[in-house]
Design a protein around this motif. Structure first.
Motif, PDB file in Angstrom:
ATOM      1  N   VAL A   1       3.930  16.122 -21.372  1.00 11.91           N
ATOM      2  CA  VAL A   1       4.124  15.173 -20.288  1.00 11.91           C
ATOM      3  C   VAL A   1       3.238  13.953 -20.537  1.00 11.91           C
ATOM      4  O   VAL A   1       2.074  14.085 -20.913  1.00 11.91           O
ATOM      5  N   TYR A   2       3.823  12.769 -20.385  1.00  9.04           N
ATOM      6  CA  TYR A   2       3.088  11.511 -20.567  1.00  9.04           C
ATOM      7  C   TYR A   2       2.457  11.140 -19.234  1.00  9.04           C
ATOM      8  O   TYR A   2       3.158  10.885 -18.251  1.00  9.04           O
ATOM      9  N   ILE A   3       1.130  11.126 -19.201  1.00  4.77           N
ATOM     10  CA  ILE A   3       0.394  10.910 -17.957  1.00  4.77           C
ATOM     11  C   ILE A   3      -0.396   9.605 -18.016  1.00  4.77           C
ATOM     12  O   ILE A   3      -1.419   9.516 -18.695  1.00  4.77           O
ATOM     13  N   PRO A   4       0.051   8.582 -17.299  1.00  3.50           N
ATOM     14  CA  PRO A   4      -0.742   7.355 -17.207  1.00  3.50           C
ATOM     15  C   PRO A   4      -1.735   7.436 -16.050  1.00  3.50           C
ATOM     16  O   PRO A   4      -1.489   8.123 -15.061  1.00  3.50           O
ATOM     17  N   PHE A   5      -2.849   6.731 -16.198  1.00  5.81           N
ATOM     18  CA  PHE A   5      -3.815   6.631 -15.102  1.00  5.81           C
ATOM     19  C   PHE A   5      -4.475   5.264 -15.170  1.00  5.81           C
ATOM     20  O   PHE A   5      -4.420   4.572 -16.188  1.00  5.81           O
TER      21      PHE A   5
ATOM     22  N   ILE B   1       1.852   8.246 -11.592  1.00  4.18           N
ATOM     23  CA  ILE B   1       0.535   7.916 -12.119  1.00  4.18           C
ATOM     24  C   ILE B   1      -0.497   8.895 -11.562  1.00  4.18           C
ATOM     25  O   ILE B   1      -0.525   9.164 -10.362  1.00  4.18           O
ATOM     26  N   ALA B   2      -1.334   9.423 -12.438  1.00  5.63           N
ATOM     27  CA  ALA B   2      -2.273  10.471 -12.028  1.00  5.63           C
ATOM     28  C   ALA B   2      -3.261   9.989 -10.985  1.00  5.63           C
ATOM     29  O   ALA B   2      -3.664  10.745 -10.100  1.00  5.63           O
ATOM     30  N   GLY B   3      -3.655   8.726 -11.070  1.00  8.27           N
ATOM     31  CA  GLY B   3      -4.655   8.175 -10.177  1.00  8.27           C
ATOM     32  C   GLY B   3      -5.434   7.094 -10.892  1.00  8.27           C
ATOM     33  O   GLY B   3      -5.051   6.639 -11.971  1.00  8.27           O
ATOM     34  N   ALA B   4      -6.534   6.670 -10.321  1.00  8.56           N
ATOM     35  CA  ALA B   4      -7.288   5.545 -10.874  1.00  8.56           C
ATOM     36  C   ALA B   4      -8.252   5.949 -11.982  1.00  8.56           C
ATOM     37  O   ALA B   4      -8.570   5.134 -12.854  1.00  8.56           O
ATOM     38  N   GLY B   5      -8.732   7.192 -11.943  1.00 10.45           N
ATOM     39  CA  GLY B   5      -9.810   7.560 -12.849  1.00 10.45           C
ATOM     40  C   GLY B   5      -9.501   8.685 -13.815  1.00 10.45           C
ATOM     41  O   GLY B   5      -8.462   9.356 -13.723  1.00 10.45           O
ATOM     42  N   ILE B   6     -10.430   8.913 -14.744  1.00  4.73           N
ATOM     43  CA  ILE B   6     -10.282   9.956 -15.752  1.00  4.73           C
ATOM     44  C   ILE B   6     -10.149  11.324 -15.117  1.00  4.73           C
ATOM     45  O   ILE B   6      -9.340  12.153 -15.549  1.00  4.73           O
ATOM     46  N   ARG B   7     -10.930  11.580 -14.087  1.00  4.70           N
ATOM     47  CA  ARG B   7     -10.863  12.891 -13.433  1.00  4.70           C
ATOM     48  C   ARG B   7      -9.469  13.165 -12.869  1.00  4.70           C
ATOM     49  O   ARG B   7      -9.013  14.318 -12.855  1.00  4.70           O
ATOM     50  N   ASP B   8      -8.798  12.106 -12.401  1.00  2.83           N
ATOM     51  CA  ASP B   8      -7.432  12.270 -11.900  1.00  2.83           C
ATOM     52  C   ASP B   8      -6.498  12.705 -13.029  1.00  2.83           C
ATOM     53  O   ASP B   8      -5.645  13.586 -12.849  1.00  2.83           O
TER      54      ASP B   8
ATOM     55  N   ASP C   1       2.266  -3.198 -12.884  1.00  2.00           N
ATOM     56  CA  ASP C   1       3.051  -3.707 -14.018  1.00  2.00           C
ATOM     57  C   ASP C   1       3.782  -2.577 -14.737  1.00  2.00           C
ATOM     58  O   ASP C   1       4.933  -2.714 -15.147  1.00  2.00           O
ATOM     59  N   TYR C   2       3.093  -1.457 -14.896  1.00  2.00           N
ATOM     60  CA  TYR C   2       3.714  -0.288 -15.542  1.00  2.00           C
ATOM     61  C   TYR C   2       4.939   0.158 -14.740  1.00  2.00           C
ATOM     62  O   TYR C   2       6.013   0.412 -15.297  1.00  2.00           O
ATOM     63  N   SER C   3       4.792   0.247 -13.439  1.00  2.17           N
ATOM     64  CA  SER C   3       5.876   0.736 -12.587  1.00  2.17           C
ATOM     65  C   SER C   3       7.062  -0.222 -12.593  1.00  2.17           C
ATOM     66  O   SER C   3       8.220   0.207 -12.637  1.00  2.17           O
ATOM     67  N   VAL C   4       6.788  -1.509 -12.550  1.00  3.42           N
ATOM     68  CA  VAL C   4       7.868  -2.504 -12.565  1.00  3.42           C
ATOM     69  C   VAL C   4       8.667  -2.401 -13.851  1.00  3.42           C
ATOM     70  O   VAL C   4       9.902  -2.453 -13.850  1.00  3.42           O
ATOM     71  N   ARG C   5       7.975  -2.246 -15.001  1.00  6.51           N
ATOM     72  CA  ARG C   5       8.689  -2.149 -16.274  1.00  6.51           C
ATOM     73  C   ARG C   5       9.558  -0.904 -16.309  1.00  6.51           C
ATOM     74  O   ARG C   5      10.682  -0.931 -16.799  1.00  6.51           O
ATOM     75  N   ARG C   6       9.064   0.195 -15.789  1.00  8.38           N
ATOM     76  CA  ARG C   6       9.864   1.413 -15.766  1.00  8.38           C
ATOM     77  C   ARG C   6      11.083   1.262 -14.863  1.00  8.38           C
ATOM     78  O   ARG C   6      12.179   1.743 -15.173  1.00  8.38           O
ATOM     79  N   LEU C   7      10.912   0.576 -13.744  1.00 11.62           N
ATOM     80  CA  LEU C   7      12.046   0.374 -12.835  1.00 11.62           C
ATOM     81  C   LEU C   7      13.110  -0.523 -13.463  1.00 11.62           C
ATOM     82  O   LEU C   7      14.290  -0.403 -13.152  1.00 11.62           O
TER      83      LEU C   7
ATOM     84  N   GLY D   1       0.815  -1.205   0.000  1.00 10.67           N
ATOM     85  CA  GLY D   1       0.000   0.000   0.000  1.00 10.67           C
ATOM     86  C   GLY D   1       0.850   1.256   0.000  1.00 10.67           C
ATOM     87  O   GLY D   1       0.499   2.258  -0.638  1.00 10.67           O
ATOM     88  N   THR D   2       1.980   1.220   0.700  1.00 14.88           N
ATOM     89  CA  THR D   2       2.883   2.368   0.719  1.00 14.88           C
ATOM     90  C   THR D   2       3.469   2.624  -0.651  1.00 14.88           C
ATOM     91  O   THR D   2       3.544   3.767  -1.114  1.00 14.88           O
ATOM     92  N   ILE D   3       3.908   1.538  -1.324  1.00 18.92           N
ATOM     93  CA  ILE D   3       4.468   1.675  -2.669  1.00 18.92           C
ATOM     94  C   ILE D   3       3.420   2.208  -3.630  1.00 18.92           C
ATOM     95  O   ILE D   3       3.693   3.091  -4.449  1.00 18.92           O
ATOM     96  N   GLU D   4       2.187   1.684  -3.514  1.00 20.70           N
ATOM     97  CA  GLU D   4       1.113   2.129  -4.401  1.00 20.70           C
ATOM     98  C   GLU D   4       0.870   3.632  -4.241  1.00 20.70           C
ATOM     99  O   GLU D   4       0.746   4.362  -5.227  1.00 20.70           O
ATOM    100  N   LYS D   5       0.809   4.090  -3.001  1.00 19.95           N
ATOM    101  CA  LYS D   5       0.560   5.507  -2.748  1.00 19.95           C
ATOM    102  C   LYS D   5       1.690   6.363  -3.303  1.00 19.95           C
ATOM    103  O   LYS D   5       1.472   7.421  -3.909  1.00 19.95           O
ATOM    104  N   LEU D   6       2.927   5.887  -3.127  1.00 21.11           N
ATOM    105  CA  LEU D   6       4.089   6.628  -3.597  1.00 21.11           C
ATOM    106  C   LEU D   6       4.090   6.751  -5.112  1.00 21.11           C
ATOM    107  O   LEU D   6       4.281   7.820  -5.677  1.00 21.11           O
ATOM    108  N   LEU D   7       3.870   5.611  -5.802  1.00 15.31           N
ATOM    109  CA  LEU D   7       3.903   5.606  -7.262  1.00 15.31           C
ATOM    110  C   LEU D   7       2.727   6.360  -7.843  1.00 15.31           C
ATOM    111  O   LEU D   7       2.876   7.103  -8.812  1.00 15.31           O
ATOM    112  N   ALA D   8       1.543   6.154  -7.265  1.00 13.80           N
ATOM    113  CA  ALA D   8       0.358   6.830  -7.790  1.00 13.80           C
ATOM    114  C   ALA D   8       0.505   8.337  -7.675  1.00 13.80           C
ATOM    115  O   ALA D   8       0.077   9.081  -8.561  1.00 13.80           O
TER     116      ALA D   8
END
Length: 284
Positions: free
Chosen positions: A249-253, A16-23, A259-265, A5-12
């Motif tokens: 700027v390339y913004i994923p959400f 990563i903009a967040g989970a949704g379109i509004r993010d 999986d995205y974060s692991v590939r970038r790392l 959960g800590t890693i998710e919060k850090l990466l998001a």
């Protein structure tokens, strides 16, 4: 909070903009205030389930409407395997065609991302199927040995290319094996674009390469933009924009952040840069 959960919060919060379109739209607005455009990608790839593909296409349709309705400066970026390429070429082509058609009606540019080497020919074929009118671009990866020929053919056909180094692991017969070799090929391909293409994107965090591109453009005066991933070198992107350069700027959400974060790392040469970014403020 768990480690996951800590890693998710850090990466998001960082990449990563967040989970949704509004993010994604909210993040785009922050960059737009700095005169930086966005290329928004909904996370996900390698889908073999039609229901998942259909849902993804629906998300992109809503994203297009939201970009237009919010009046933000943004393109969208889609991956062939999230459009159903693993299910069938015709199926993926229909989905890509639908997205491009919707985006064109709203004046929104569509980038087609590049994935592993086995999908290159199909990705180029997808792109060419919708290239007859403006409003689409394709990503080319400098780490692949074949990219020299691909760039030349695409430029001759009038393609808009986004040049990246590449984020996948491939065999030495397919890809250049070292960071130095990939960088050298990136420079060759970039120089070719400046000599032969009117419009393209230089997508890299390599400041040496960006400085070289800025110098080349003094001579060639091309319609060139400079792109980086969200959260890596945001402040440098702002500096480039203040100098009068077109920046993106390339913004994923989305929910598939892991999986995205692991590939970038795992990306060659980016681990140190990415880890450094985690301890430096990149907020606008």
């Amino acid at each position: 909070m768990s480690i996951g959960g800590t890693i998710e919060k850090l990466l998001a919060g960082r990449w990563i903009a967040g989970a949704g379109i509004r993010d994604a739209i909210s993040t785009t607005k922050r960059f737009n205030k700095e005169r930086i455009s966005a290329s928004i990608n909904y996370l996900g790839e390698n889908f073999s389930d039609k229901a998942e593909v259909d849902r993804t296409v629906g998300v992109y349709a809503k994203l297009i409407e939201e970009i237009h309705g919010s009046n933000v400066d943004a393109a969208i970026s889609v991956k062939p395997t999230q459009l159903g390429l693993l299910i069938g070429k015709g199926y993926a082509k229909r989905n890509y065609s639908r997205i491009v058609r919707l985006a064109r009606k709203k004046g929104i540019f569509v980038w087609l991302d590049m994935e592993e080497h086995q999908y290159v020919d199909d990705t180029i074929s997808l792109y060419r199927s919708q290239q007859r009118r403006r409003g689409t671009g394709i990503c080319i990866q400098a780490y692949l040995r074949r990219s020299d020929d691909d760039v030349k053919r695409l430029v001759k056909a009038g393609a808009v290319i986004r040049l990246v180094k590449g984020a996948y692991k491939e065999g030495e017969s397919i890809a250049y094996p070292t960071r130095k070799a990939v960088t050298a090929n990136y420079l060759r391909l970039m120089s070719y674009l400046f000599r032969n293409s009117d419009e393209f994107m230089i997508a890299t965090h390599d400041t040496d390469m960006i400085r070289e591109a800025l110098l080349l453009n003094r001579s060639y005066r091309r319609k060139v933009s400079y792109a980086m991933l969200n959260g890596i070198r945001n402040k440098y992107l702002v500096e480039l924009a203040k100098m009068g350069n077109k920046t993106v700027v390339y913004i994923p959400f989305g929910e598939r952040w892991f999986d995205y974060s692991v590939r970038r790392l795992r990306e060659e040469g980016h681990l140190t840069l990415i880890l450094r970014s985690l301890f430096q403020s990149q907020k606008l």
